[in-house]
Design an enzyme around this catalytic site. Structure first.
Site, PDB file in Angstrom:
ATOM      1  N   ARG A  82       0.854  -1.190   0.000  1.00 53.08           N
ATOM      2  CA  ARG A  82       0.000   0.000   0.000  1.00 53.08           C
ATOM      3  C   ARG A  82       0.893   1.244   0.000  1.00 53.08           C
ATOM      4  O   ARG A  82       1.729   1.411   0.890  1.00 53.08           O
ATOM      5  CB  ARG A  82      -0.910  -0.023   1.230  1.00 53.08           C
ATOM      6  CG  ARG A  82      -1.760   1.210   1.371  1.00 53.08           C
ATOM      7  CD  ARG A  82      -2.807   1.070   2.482  1.00 53.08           C
ATOM      8  NE  ARG A  82      -3.545   2.323   2.569  1.00 53.08           N
ATOM      9  CZ  ARG A  82      -3.430   3.182   3.584  1.00 53.08           C
ATOM     10  NH1 ARG A  82      -2.655   2.921   4.623  1.00 53.08           N
ATOM     11  NH2 ARG A  82      -4.111   4.313   3.560  1.00 53.08           N
ATOM     12  N   HIS A 126      -3.017  10.894   0.688  1.00 55.41           N
ATOM     13  CA  HIS A 126      -2.474  10.631   2.020  1.00 55.41           C
ATOM     14  C   HIS A 126      -1.890  11.966   2.520  1.00 55.41           C
ATOM     15  O   HIS A 126      -0.710  12.075   2.796  1.00 55.41           O
ATOM     16  CB  HIS A 126      -1.440   9.509   1.996  1.00 55.41           C
ATOM     17  CG  HIS A 126      -1.201   8.866   3.337  1.00 55.41           C
ATOM     18  ND1 HIS A 126      -1.389   7.523   3.575  1.00 55.41           N
ATOM     19  CD2 HIS A 126      -0.783   9.385   4.521  1.00 55.41           C
ATOM     20  CE1 HIS A 126      -1.076   7.247   4.831  1.00 55.41           C
ATOM     21  NE2 HIS A 126      -0.697   8.364   5.429  1.00 55.41           N
ATOM     22  N   GLU A 171      -7.647   8.470   6.100  1.00 53.65           N
ATOM     23  CA  GLU A 171      -7.940   9.083   7.399  1.00 53.65           C
ATOM     24  C   GLU A 171      -8.479  10.507   7.291  1.00 53.65           C
ATOM     25  O   GLU A 171      -7.831  11.461   7.724  1.00 53.65           O
ATOM     26  CB  GLU A 171      -6.691   9.037   8.295  1.00 53.65           C
ATOM     27  CG  GLU A 171      -6.142   7.630   8.501  1.00 53.65           C
ATOM     28  CD  GLU A 171      -4.948   7.589   9.452  1.00 53.65           C
ATOM     29  OE1 GLU A 171      -4.443   8.652   9.811  1.00 53.65           O
ATOM     30  OE2 GLU A 171      -4.543   6.473   9.829  1.00 53.65           O
ATOM     31  N   ASN A 297      -7.691   1.727   9.673  1.00 57.84           N
ATOM     32  CA  ASN A 297      -6.398   1.869  10.342  1.00 57.84           C
ATOM     33  C   ASN A 297      -6.676   1.853  11.839  1.00 57.84           C
ATOM     34  O   ASN A 297      -7.460   2.666  12.343  1.00 57.84           O
ATOM     35  CB  ASN A 297      -5.728   3.195   9.975  1.00 57.84           C
ATOM     36  CG  ASN A 297      -5.381   3.264   8.496  1.00 57.84           C
ATOM     37  OD1 ASN A 297      -5.457   2.261   7.793  1.00 57.84           O
ATOM     38  ND2 ASN A 297      -4.978   4.430   8.035  1.00 57.84           N
ATOM     39  N   TYR A 299      -4.895   1.646  15.749  1.00 57.82           N
ATOM     40  CA  TYR A 299      -3.677   1.706  16.576  1.00 57.82           C
ATOM     41  C   TYR A 299      -3.950   1.477  18.057  1.00 57.82           C
ATOM     42  O   TYR A 299      -3.141   0.865  18.745  1.00 57.82           O
ATOM     43  CB  TYR A 299      -2.977   3.067  16.386  1.00 57.82           C
ATOM     44  CG  TYR A 299      -2.334   3.155  15.019  1.00 57.82           C
ATOM     45  CD1 TYR A 299      -1.053   2.667  14.799  1.00 57.82           C
ATOM     46  CD2 TYR A 299      -3.030   3.653  13.933  1.00 57.82           C
ATOM     47  CE1 TYR A 299      -0.477   2.697  13.545  1.00 57.82           C
ATOM     48  CE2 TYR A 299      -2.470   3.685  12.666  1.00 57.82           C
ATOM     49  CZ  TYR A 299      -1.194   3.201  12.484  1.00 57.82           C
ATOM     50  OH  TYR A 299      -0.628   3.218  11.235  1.00 57.82           O
ATOM     51  N   GLU A 351      -3.805  -0.286   8.028  1.00 61.19           N
ATOM     52  CA  GLU A 351      -2.648   0.103   8.848  1.00 61.19           C
ATOM     53  C   GLU A 351      -2.831  -0.469  10.236  1.00 61.19           C
ATOM     54  O   GLU A 351      -3.917  -0.390  10.803  1.00 61.19           O
ATOM     55  CB  GLU A 351      -2.519   1.630   9.009  1.00 61.19           C
ATOM     56  CG  GLU A 351      -2.088   2.361   7.779  1.00 61.19           C
ATOM     57  CD  GLU A 351      -1.910   3.867   8.018  1.00 61.19           C
ATOM     58  OE1 GLU A 351      -1.666   4.277   9.181  1.00 61.19           O
ATOM     59  OE2 GLU A 351      -2.032   4.614   7.041  1.00 61.19           O
TER      60      GLU A 351
HETATM   61  O1  IFM Z   1       2.229   7.532  10.054  1.00 63.05           O
HETATM   62  C1  IFM Z   1       0.845   7.553  10.178  1.00 63.05           C
HETATM   63  C2  IFM Z   1       0.190   7.342   8.834  1.00 63.05           C
HETATM   64  O2  IFM Z   1       0.606   8.275   7.888  1.00 63.05           O
HETATM   65  C3  IFM Z   1      -1.312   7.468   8.966  1.00 63.05           C
HETATM   66  N1  IFM Z   1      -1.804   6.634  10.025  1.00 63.05           N
HETATM   67  C4  IFM Z   1      -1.140   6.677  11.307  1.00 63.05           C
HETATM   68  C5  IFM Z   1       0.354   6.491  11.116  1.00 63.05           C
HETATM   69  C6  IFM Z   1       1.062   6.517  12.479  1.00 63.05           C
HETATM   70  O3  IFM Z   1       0.820   7.701  13.136  1.00 63.05           O
END
Ligand code: IFM
Length: 447
Positions: A82, A126, A171, A297, A299, A351
């Site tokens: 990606r 992005h 995002e 994505n 985290y 992600e």
């Molecule tokens: O580095 C970023 C990415 O560009 C977008 N999502 C979160 C990642 C980590 O912060």
């Protein structure tokens, strides 16, 4: 080093495994071959904007090292890569004449991936909006939506026959809220009203772009990538439960209700009051244009607290170098929530990954913490799939250490280490672990 044990047995044949990057974070070559300025170039050069005072001028020098970087990706054995196209590299002022040298770079990249048996997964936006468009109002201006559609159509015409997926925006919450409400990301604006107008324009432009690319005969699956957290209350109080509802409405359902139900949550509109965006007739129907896939994505979790007293450092959960709680269960949580609320298309985890304070030791990085993070989250994806969520692939953020936006180069998310002085790449233990996991899965698929 821990072995992948039986994790691979939990994934079906054909499941896609990838690594992810974005143009501004890795390419560098900011002034080469006719590339135009982006809002992030401008933002980085504002004093104090980036923690270590750095910028993306050179980054990982991927623009020059793309070939060996593709070999590196191939050495990890992944099915998918990606990446994003830099809008100002192909359209230096955001519209008008295409820059053939810029487009040639992505042609080489896509062909190079295909030659190595790797599926190219392309993102259009992005975050690196051409600065020239910012000067005409940026995402707060309706006209930018139409410039985005022209850009999407052009990229689709050039590369659409060879890429495996095309994502409109990465995002949109980050672009809108960090870029236009908090001002901590480019373009550094601080206005809630502007932020929600931007969020609306991003979503409408996503729908318009899907419609236009389909009208042009696009074959690649088309979708959007959202950053989603799993929201939990800080305490069992009624006030925190209400805050969960509000934060969900503003942060997640603003996007997912709009995309899957064609409306914004009433709770969010009530909260915004006069800051609610101007919505024109037909906008919501464009936003809800059916998607071929949804990228997520993930985290960490989000803890909702009515008095904003929640402190991740005191939660008792382990934290990454970003100060984000490590909470794999939240990934299962957010996936199952979406599955219950909407009729989902195939879902990709586009992600997932973590920054840690890595140390090079004799050419190696023993990042057991990152391996644990990945193992936990990949297991959480399997848990969600076992509960019926249609997840079709998983991509690690990130292929390699890179420019982590306002944190500069100090935060390292890569499963490959980058020595910025020499631009040498070295797979970390996590990269080797991931390679072994992917290999085990793919071998199983091919038997
Ligand atoms: O580095 C970023 C990415 O560009 C977008 N999502 C979160 C990642 C980590 O912060």
């Amino acid at each position: 080093m821990p072995s992948p044990n039986d994790l691979h047995l939990r994934f079906p044949p054909g499941f896609r495994w990838g690594v992810a990057t974005s143009a501004f974070q890795i390419e560098g070559a900011a002034f080469e071959d006719g590339r135009g300025e982006s809002i992030w170039d401008r933002f980085c050069h504002q004093p104090g904007a980036i923690a270590d005072g750095s910028h993306g001028d050179v980054a990982c020098d991927h623009y020059h090292r793309w070939e060996s970087d593709l070999d590196l990706i191939a050495s990890l054995g992944v099915t998918s890569y990606r990446f994003s196209v830099s809008w100002p590299r192909v359209l230096p002022t955001g519209s008008g004449a295409w820059n053939p040298k810029g487009m040639a770079f992505y042609e080489r990249l896509v062909d190079g991936l295909l030659a190595r048996g790797i599926e190219p997964c392309l993102t259009l936006n992005h975050w690196d909006l051409p600065q020239a468009l910012q000067e005409r109002g940026g995402w707060a201006a309706r006209d930018t939506m139409h410039r985005f559609v022209d850009y999407a159509r052009g990229v689709q015409r050039h590369l659409g026959d060879r890429v495996r997926m095309i994502t409109t925006h990465n995002e949109p919450w980050v672009i809108a809220i960090l870029g236009h409400e908090f001002g901590t990301f480019a373009p550094g604006i601080k206005s809630r009203k502007t932020a929600y107008q931007v969020a609306h324009h991003l979503l409408v432009s996503h729908g318009l772009a899907l419609e236009a690319m389909r009208a042009d005969g696009a074959k690649a699956p088309l979708g959007i990538v959202l950053n989603l957290a799993h929201t939990e209350p800080a305490t069992s109080s009624a006030a925190d439960a209400a805050r969960v509802e509000l934060d969900e409405a503003m942060g997640r359902r603003w996007y997912t209700d709009a995309l899957f139900k064609g409306r914004y949550p009433q709770l969010a509109l009530d909260e915004l009051g006069a800051d609610a965006p101007r919505v024109e007739a037909g906008d919501m129907a464009h936003i809800a244009t059916p998607m071929d896939y949804l990228g997520i994505n993930y985290y960490s979790r989000h803890v909702a607290s009515a008095d904003n007293s929640f402190d991740a450092k005191k939660s008792g959960l382990p934290l990454t170098a970003m100060g984000w709680e490590i909470y794999p269960r939240g990934l299962t949580g957010v996936l199952t929530t979406l599955h219950h609320e909407y009729e989902l298309p195939p879902v990709y985890i586009t992600e997932n990954g973590a920054a840690f304070d890595d140390h090079m030791d004799g050419g190696k990085v023993h990042d057991a913490d990152r391996i644990d993070y990945l193992r936990g989250h990949i297991g959480a994806v399997a848990d969600a799939m076992e509960r019926g969520v249609p997840v079709a692939g998983y991509m690690v953020w990130s292929l390699m250490d890179n420019f982590e936006w306002a944190s500069g180069y100090a935060k390292r998310f890569g499963i490959v280490h980058v020595d910025y002085a020499t631009q040498q790449r070295a797979p970390k233990d996590s990269g080797l672990w991931y390679r072994d996991l992917v290999r085990a899965c793919r071998e199983r698929s091919s038997t």
